[in-house]
Design an enzyme around this catalytic site. Structure first.
Site, PDB file in Angstrom:
ATOM      1  N   PRO A   1       0.827  -1.203   0.000  1.00 24.42           N
ATOM      2  CG  PRO A   1      -0.066  -1.106   2.153  1.00 24.42           C
ATOM      3  CD  PRO A   1       0.678  -2.001   1.222  1.00 24.42           C
TER       4      PRO A   1
ATOM      5  CB  SER B   1      -2.709   3.693   0.194  1.00 26.27           C
ATOM      6  OG  SER B   1      -2.638   4.735   1.134  1.00 26.27           O
TER       7      SER B   1
ATOM      8  CE1 TYR C   1      -0.912   5.096   7.645  1.00 29.19           C
ATOM      9  CE2 TYR C   1      -1.713   5.886   5.545  1.00 29.19           C
ATOM     10  CZ  TYR C   1      -0.677   5.446   6.343  1.00 29.19           C
ATOM     11  OH  TYR C   1       0.591   5.352   5.838  1.00 29.19           O
TER      12      TYR C   1
ATOM     13  CB  THR D   1      -0.724   1.493   8.688  1.00 26.70           C
ATOM     14  OG1 THR D   1      -0.831   1.062   7.332  1.00 26.70           O
ATOM     15  CG2 THR D   1       0.675   2.038   8.930  1.00 26.70           C
TER      16      THR D   1
ATOM     17  CE  LYS E   1       2.756  -1.017   4.735  1.00 28.09           C
ATOM     18  NZ  LYS E   1       3.114   0.317   5.268  1.00 28.09           N
TER      19      LYS E   1
ATOM     20  CG  HIS F   1       5.537   3.422   6.762  1.00 25.97           C
ATOM     21  ND1 HIS F   1       4.413   3.416   7.547  1.00 25.97           N
ATOM     22  CD2 HIS F   1       5.184   4.118   5.647  1.00 25.97           C
ATOM     23  CE1 HIS F   1       3.432   4.098   6.950  1.00 25.97           C
ATOM     24  NE2 HIS F   1       3.880   4.535   5.790  1.00 25.97           N
TER      25      HIS F   1
ATOM     26  N   GLY G   1       9.958  -3.851   2.075  1.00 25.13           N
ATOM     27  CA  GLY G   1      11.139  -3.054   2.392  1.00 25.13           C
ATOM     28  C   GLY G   1      12.388  -3.566   1.713  1.00 25.13           C
TER      29      GLY G   1
END
Lengths: 345, 345, 345, 345
Positions: free
Chosen positions: D77, D106, D129, D155, D217, D241, D273
């Site tokens: 996302p 997202s 979020y 998240t 996440k 992140h 990542g």
């Protein structure tokens, strides 16, 4: 001025070669991490010299699968030497013979295996890619037997070709002479030349096919080394294909000790990958390799100065090895010991 | 402006010296890995200072094989100081004397050992290369005895000369004054001057030849240090010849502790290789060296400013050592301890 | 554009300051190894964040020897702030007060300790150099007591001044305003101002002299920390003097944990050296520091923008610390734990 | 020429994007240490290949929370794809579908979640979020349910926004199209969109709200992973992140193994990542990830060549993964083992 070490030949070869040929020869796969590590990993090992042992010269002569060589620095199988020099493998094999060593001839040579053996004065091994067709492989083995090759080196790390991006970026400009002419007389559909996913059954089949000793090239894992011994293999070449197959695997010198331990003397163990100095050879031998194979540097010499260049590369390494042994107090390649080498802090 | 540290003399020397002389002095063998590590390895060691011990100055005076020196920073044997300055070893030896320290004079000096001792005000050791001829070695020992040298330093790491490639590349342009004139009066066939592969018998022979104490220079392996003690050697100089012999051996400071342990106080242990700072001296002493020898920096000083330059290099190191001891809370070089030093994370 | 982090102030300060003043402030001693490591060592430590703990803001307020501060980022004692800005320490101390924190004032300030305290709105500590004269030290302590300073910070790592070579190279061009005017009214022979080799007796004497709590600045060895506690010291500032005394000692953050263990809660432990980020503060606190002191960055802010610059530096670090705590799931500086930090692979 | 690897898309994207948009996308927080380590840490892990297993192709197909994907390379996302290309997430989601994989959409998308799902041919997850308003979060979950999203990705590492300094430096020049238009129809006061400090109660509330499976996440600590399982979470995305929240936390690949151990098979574990190569994917899978998520490279592809670029990035990674598995002798992503990976010396 004549190069004073092997590394100096690299720059000369880059100048001498077609850019696409240079890219093909010098590239590693992916991010070229493994290729760089092959070289750098030797720098993490240190030699612990002994003194006052009366060693004024060192005996380098050894045997590989019974063949006598003047020193344990052999020529790795590499394709299409013609990219480096018009005389191709015929020049290389003369250099090998004059330098008293053995050459492993690639299936993908620029010259036919018979033509190469006709130029040879030293022992030869034949590197075999088993593609999709076993008949084709069998024919190559029979030709190698007839031409006097002394062993079959089966490459086992190439069920698929590694992606050499440096080479891909210049691929469209490849020179026409990039030609596997050694296989021109083979009459097979092109798809038969695709790499194949071999198994231990293929190893057994190959052993049943010929009395020539069998070497597996491309082993890094000790469990595979142990399996190789169980399948009657008499030589194991620890190799990551010069960093040209799977990027991210260990440097060959890092993988050597565990393979040597797993084999436990039941087969000969060799190494290629990153040999640029006589001290690299010394480290590999001390850690249990019976001999090392040198790849790209041979092509650098060949590109820079033909047969004489390839021979000079071998001589530089041989002389450096001998000097390193003398300075380390080691009289004979047969009596080197792992204690000679330690990991740097 | 006067250099504020030893490293600044390096650039001055490079400017002052003939390029071929500079190459000869500054080169290491092979890839110069060991030469670089000699210096860098000190950076991996940290000093753990103590405070509030009332240490406002430090006592640096010590003895080496009984000879009193004002500080434990001695001059390593190096050939042909004439490359750095026309006054050659005569300037260096005056610098040593004025700096209150000892100089080890090389067999391959630009000046004769008698000429050098005539200029000396401090103690001298004679570094001996035993070449092919024992008679020649014996004559040198006799001359050293007569001239008042206090010890023989036998170099044991040179059965062959290391290959200094940086120097080889400019070899044809070597200045004519590169001359081992100290040996001019010796009447021997040239091949007698080839390096020889010594044994412990040679050590025994040398001990039987003279009452001068014997130091072995070029030991890295603890087992060789133990053997040296068994053969009656009274001093061991841990050294890799400034990285000029076998490239790929450990930095001398990395080899020191094991040698000190193996010797167990039965001989004095010294170190050379990579000393550029007073803190380097402090680390070597803490790890068990009785004194350190400094090589190239002396020639840098000599090239930059003759006797005064060589002396200034010694003074810089001495002052840095004293300051380092004060700041580490250490009053005396005789009471330093391995706990003072630890490996960096 | 306003700097977005502390490091950006460094370049601004370099532009704003006289080159010799810049050299003096920015230099470390020797090869500046320790100075660089102070910063780099924080990068070897990683923070292991926790999530879903409802931490939307973090409490930064703490006390140091009983004095309340809004956050644990204090100003390290540094000499002659006048080199960075004409208002000198008077600007810095206003910045400290406005940022809700404590300033440690150096013996070698550009302004007198009374002048500085007159500008202060927050708590002050007085950093004491005990030079050759105890009377002089006593007078300074009395003046500090009268001016309302809350603790004496005795510097114990300076029996001699470190050799800051970067500064030596521009020494002859030093600006006239480099002036320790705080001591102008002291009527002592110049040699009394030479650094002195203190002992634990001096610590006892100082404790007997005043009821102010005593902090020792410059301890790295855990045994010295234990001794400090035995001598009644109530604060220990783990410091290598910003890498300006003995080069080659550990980064302060590397020395912290062992000191904290040795002290075992019997005194407060602080740290200075290399704090450039809020995460650096977080790491030091997690490893047991009660607060950290910031040095050069304060002078960078001061040079770039006077009081406002110094204050902004403190605010940047405070805001970064608060954000780091929130993102790490840590609600309060009082409850941080060593498990929050781990060494990088 | 078409890019031959994912890294080559980075330079193309930089050229194609508005400088401020590029800064926003490429920035990490603080010193960007964690962002760089995400990538570099893969280079510290080596693959130990097996040979002669008859692996000529590899099965990449897997499931994530029951949804079938053709390979385990999913889209992480990320906000505002419109910064990279005018078609925004609608282009990305078509690329995902054509590449046979899943996209996580997202909350901060440039397009509404309904618009994106209308363009989708493959499975979608919705990244949530939870800001200050639970009602707002609930509305988003309901919309995601209605639009056919298959899981909620909460998240948990963002109680505050990380400080992306590279982006701050160009912030005033941000292009007007930087627009979270997906939320335009939400009628809430702006302060409701501030990040919130969530707790495990919020996780429980979210689980009670919907039957969609829940993925957390932003977990790095194994204890948080264990708590997640206890709170009924069915997926854990090990993530920092992209190095955009707390700088100085471990690379995600370094945190993976401990999380996998703590979870003990009770939930699926994913990683994002630093994935830039198929070998990175292989390493993450071998260490226990069920799938990996790719972030910035998708935007690079999108910026360089819209939907086709994003798809090509996915195809490059998929092909590299398949080749890596074949060359490592691994036939199926379901049977990879931690022994395949080892830390480099």
């Amino acid at each position: 001025m004549e190069p004073v070490n092997v590394r100096e030949y690299e720059a000369l070869a880059r100048e001498a070669m077609h850019p696409a040929a240079w890219a093909y020869v010098s590239a590693g796969s992916g991010d070229e991490t493994t290729m760089r590590n092959n070289d750098a990993a030797f720098g993490q090992l240190e030699i612990m010299p002994r003194v006052l042992r009366g060693v004024g010269s060192a005996s380098l002569s050894t045997t590989v699968l019974g063949a006598v060589v003047e020193h344990p620095i052999l020529i790795s199988p590499m394709g299409v030497h013609g990219l480096a020099h018009p005389d191709g493998e015929c020049a290389t094999v003369r250099a090998a013979g004059n330098a008293g060593t053995l050459m492993a001839v690639s299936t993908a040579s620029s010259r036919s295996l018979e033509e190469i053996s006709a130029s040879a004065t030293g022992p030869l091994w034949f590197q075999l890619y088993v593609y999709r067709s076993r008949q084709f492989a069998e024919r190559l083995v029979r030709r190698a037997e007839s031409a006097g090759y002394r062993a079959i080196v089966l490459t086992v790390d190439s069920p698929r070709w590694g992606r050499k991006e440096r080479s891909m970026r210049v691929a469209e400009t490849l020179p026409p002479e990039l030609d596997y002419s050694s296989l021109d007389d083979e009459d097979l559909p092109e798809e038969e030349f695709e790499p194949a996913a071999l198994t231990w059954d293929d190893v057994d089949w190959l052993r049943s096919l010929t009395d020539l000793p069998l070497v597996l090239k491309g082993i890094l894992h000790p469990d595979d080394a142990a399996l190789a011994v169980e399948h009657g293999v008499t030589g194991i070449l620890v190799s990551n294909h010069g960093g040209r197959q799977l990027d991210g695997v260990p440097a060959s010198i890092e993988a050597l000790s565990n393979v040597v331990d797993a084999v436990g003397g039941r087969a000969e163990v060799y190494l290629d990958g990153g040999i640029r100095r006589g001290t690299d050879v010394l480290k590999a031998l001390a850690l249990g390799a019976k001999a090392v194979f040198v790849g790209r540097p041979i092509l650098w010499g060949l590109a820079a100065n033909g047969e004489a260049g390839a021979r000079h590369v071998l001589e530089l390494l041989r002389d450096e090895l001998e000097a390193a042994m003398v300075l380390a107090g080691q009289p004979d390649v047969a009596t080197l010991d792992p204690d000679l080498v330690m990991r740097r802090h």
